[in-house]
Design an enzyme around this catalytic site. Structure first.
Site, PDB file in Angstrom:
ATOM      1  N   ASP A  12       0.823  -1.215   0.000  1.00 32.21           N
ATOM      2  CA  ASP A  12       0.000   0.000   0.000  1.00 32.21           C
ATOM      3  C   ASP A  12       0.859   1.268   0.000  1.00 32.21           C
ATOM      4  O   ASP A  12       1.710   1.445   0.870  1.00 32.21           O
ATOM      5  CB  ASP A  12      -0.921  -0.008   1.230  1.00 32.21           C
ATOM      6  CG  ASP A  12      -2.235   0.677   0.950  1.00 32.21           C
ATOM      7  OD1 ASP A  12      -2.231   1.914   0.788  1.00 32.21           O
ATOM      8  OD2 ASP A  12      -3.263  -0.013   0.871  1.00 32.21           O
ATOM      9  N   SER A  62      -6.605   4.520  -1.264  1.00 34.21           N
ATOM     10  CA  SER A  62      -6.733   3.085  -0.989  1.00 34.21           C
ATOM     11  C   SER A  62      -8.129   2.549  -1.288  1.00 34.21           C
ATOM     12  O   SER A  62      -8.272   1.439  -1.801  1.00 34.21           O
ATOM     13  CB  SER A  62      -6.365   2.793   0.469  1.00 34.21           C
ATOM     14  OG  SER A  62      -5.015   3.112   0.684  1.00 34.21           O
ATOM     15  N   ARG A 261     -22.820  14.625  -4.496  1.00 37.48           N
ATOM     16  CA  ARG A 261     -22.532  13.994  -3.198  1.00 37.48           C
ATOM     17  C   ARG A 261     -23.766  14.103  -2.308  1.00 37.48           C
ATOM     18  O   ARG A 261     -24.292  15.189  -2.113  1.00 37.48           O
ATOM     19  CB  ARG A 261     -21.331  14.668  -2.545  1.00 37.48           C
ATOM     20  CG  ARG A 261     -20.946  14.017  -1.235  1.00 37.48           C
ATOM     21  CD  ARG A 261     -19.578  14.432  -0.784  1.00 37.48           C
ATOM     22  NE  ARG A 261     -19.566  14.669   0.652  1.00 37.48           N
ATOM     23  CZ  ARG A 261     -18.497  15.002   1.341  1.00 37.48           C
ATOM     24  NH1 ARG A 261     -17.352  15.153   0.710  1.00 37.48           N
ATOM     25  NH2 ARG A 261     -18.555  15.201   2.637  1.00 37.48           N
ATOM     26  N   HIS A 462      -0.927  11.392  -0.966  1.00 39.40           N
ATOM     27  CA  HIS A 462      -0.652  10.379  -1.984  1.00 39.40           C
ATOM     28  C   HIS A 462      -0.030  11.044  -3.207  1.00 39.40           C
ATOM     29  O   HIS A 462       0.025  12.269  -3.301  1.00 39.40           O
ATOM     30  CB  HIS A 462      -1.951   9.665  -2.371  1.00 39.40           C
ATOM     31  CG  HIS A 462      -2.552   8.891  -1.245  1.00 39.40           C
ATOM     32  ND1 HIS A 462      -3.855   8.441  -1.257  1.00 39.40           N
ATOM     33  CD2 HIS A 462      -2.025   8.476  -0.064  1.00 39.40           C
ATOM     34  CE1 HIS A 462      -4.103   7.793  -0.133  1.00 39.40           C
ATOM     35  NE2 HIS A 462      -3.011   7.805   0.607  1.00 39.40           N
TER      36      HIS A 462
END
Length: 511
Positions: A12, A62, A261, A462
């Site tokens: 990961d 992830s 959303r 990330h």
């Protein structure tokens, strides 16, 4: 049970880039990874942007990574799904939108478009509003009114004027639409049952109650002068020259709510659609028989039509393995356990028949840079025991360390994390090879590959860098240009299982 064995090993947050400064992946001593990389067929995969169903250039994460891996296809997130529909021309053929437009033409009523007025891309995107205006023009709908919710949160706190001007330019260019109300999202997009706020937004939209302005830009100007910025702008009504509201929402009108959303769209939607609404008094002239359209599925409580219905992920990797009578094991420590189970199975909690799960507790430390090895050794020990017992055909494993320690933005602990994972990787893969099995070694997104910004500060997010993929099968080649959605088909290929039609990814092993 079949004697075949193949494992999908996810490191990961293990991204690849050439520059070594601030790159724990490059700096770590990882003899096992390097040995497999040099000995076996390998490639890189795209793990960000549209390749994983996110907007172009957006870093992966992830949850999205494991969804794509398990589904064996690109799983489009709502924003990208709508963007792609606009680009491919499907948006203007959407039957739910067309039905709303037909409704107002037949009834001689008004079409109201409401949603967050920004390009923040978290709750809405202003380009989706423009696409609706273009569609209304194309369909010959003349009475189109916009109820704009001002953002100031997912974008800068004083940017409303820019978006209002841009909208006014689009209205002029497209030739349809008029701004009817403006309100800060604090009122119109509350999600914490602060009904006094929602009521102010509702009464502006349904009754034309609230501060009145002829020019929409004056709403913002006035608010700023009073020290009230975009998010908190009091719901205000735009009027004609005679002081009457440009438009209010009335019986038999249609509404298209273009937020994608759900969480902050539910309360205001319920206010308009729910017959049993009791949270405040909506008054005698509450608009009835509204044709109410939600861009995506907001909630079971919202009585409306849905333009982009939820996508059910059928035939994910776990389901296919199960249908073929193969035994599978999912194993990870706490931090990534939901990812190898729930997300890998397309948002399904329950196990499939023949699926076993092992959860190893993550260490109880304040931050993982204090214990970079986390529970990698415990995960490895438990897994090697399972491999020795020859109980499973497919193993899905996640080592959390490069991501969880990488989030500290500290190079030294992240290097240690990767070195610990490499040691564990060697034992696991060698145990699989000793049983005549295959391993796919890969990652879900980057992180540990960039730990220092260009300014020399810690980088804790990330990255959009590619990720590795190694398949420990000699004598084959892997194709270039792969994505995370190709990993499940590759695993099935190694096990001799045909991939289902729903999996639009394809095996990385060149035939």
């Amino acid at each position: 049970m079949s004697n075949k064995l193949a494992a999908l090993i996810i490191l990961d947050g293990f991204g690849l880039r050439d520059e070594t400064v601030g790159n724990a992946v490059a700096q770590a001593k990882k003899p096992n990874f390097d040995r497999y990389w040099n000995k076996y067929p390998h490639q890189t995969l795209t793990a960000s942007g549209e390749a994983v169903g996110l907007p172009d250039g957006q870093m992966g994460n992830s949850e999205v990574g494991h969804l794509n891996i398990g589904a064996g296809r690109i799983v489009y997130q709502s924003l990208t799904r709508v963007n792609v529909a606009i680009r491919e021309g499907e948006f203007e053929q959407n039957e739910t939108f067309l039905a709303a437009m037909k409704h107002v033409k037949e009834k001689g009523t008004n079409l109201h478009l409401f949603g967050l007025l920004s390009d923040g891309g978290v709750h809405s995107h202003i380009h989706h509003l423009y696409a609706l205006l273009k569609l209304a023009k194309k369909e010959g709908v003349e009475n189109v009114y916009i109820h704009g919710f001002l953002d100031g949160r997912d974008v800068g706190p004083q940017t409303a004027e820019k978006y209002i001007k841009e909208l006014q330019d689009q209205i002029e260019e497209i030739g349809v639409g008029e701004i009817a109300t403006l309100s800060g999202r604090y009122y119109s997009m509350d999600r914490d049952k602060r009904w006094d706020r929602v009521e102010k937004a509702y009464r502006a939209m349904a009754y034309g109650e609230g501060p009145k302005y002829q020019n929409p830009l004056d709403v913002v100007k006035d608010s700023y002068e009073n020290g009230i910025y975009d998010e908190f702008v009091i719901p205000s009504v735009i009027t004609k020259e005679n002081g009457e509201p440009v438009a209010t929402i009335k019986d038999n009108d249609a509404v298209i709510f273009y937020n994608f959303r759900p969480d902050r769209a539910i309360q205001i939607s319920n206010t308009f659609t729910n017959d049993d609404f009791r949270d405040f008094d909506r008054g005698d002239k509450h608009p009835k028989n509204l044709h109410f359209v939600c861009l995506t599925h907001f909630s079971e409580t919202v009585d409306g039509y849905v333009a982009f219905k939820p996508v059910n992920l059928d035939n994910t990797v776990g389901e296919v393995l199960s249908q073929n009578g193969l035994k599978q094991l999912r194993i990870a420590e706490t931090e990534k356990y939901p990812h190898v189970t729930f997300f890998m199975s397309g948002g399904r909690e329950e196990k499939f028949p023949g699926e076993e799960r092992i959860l190893i507790d993550s260490p109880k430390v304040a931050t993982y840079d204090l214990k970079p090895e986390m529970s990698a050794y415990e995960v490895k020990d438990a897994l090697v025991k399972e491999i020795e017992a020859e109980k499973h055909n497919a193993i899905i494993l996640n080592f959390a360390n490069p991501d969880m320690v990488g989030h500290s933005g500290k190079v030294e602990p992240t290097v240690k994390a990767i070195e610990a994972v490499d040691e564990c990787l060697g034992e696991v893969v060698d145990a699989i090879l000793a049983k005549g099995g295959y391993a796919i070694i890969t990652a879900d997104h980057g992180n540990a590959d960039v730990l220092i910004t260009e300014e020399g500060k810690p980088h804790t997010a990330h990255t959009t860098n590619p990720v590795p993929v190694i398949v420990t099968k000699e004598g084959v080649t892997l194709r270039e240009g792969g994505i995370l959605g190709d990993l499940a088909p590759t695993l099935l290929d190694l096990l001799g299982v045909e991939k289902p039609k729903e999996m639009t990814g394809s095996s990385l092993i060149q035939k």
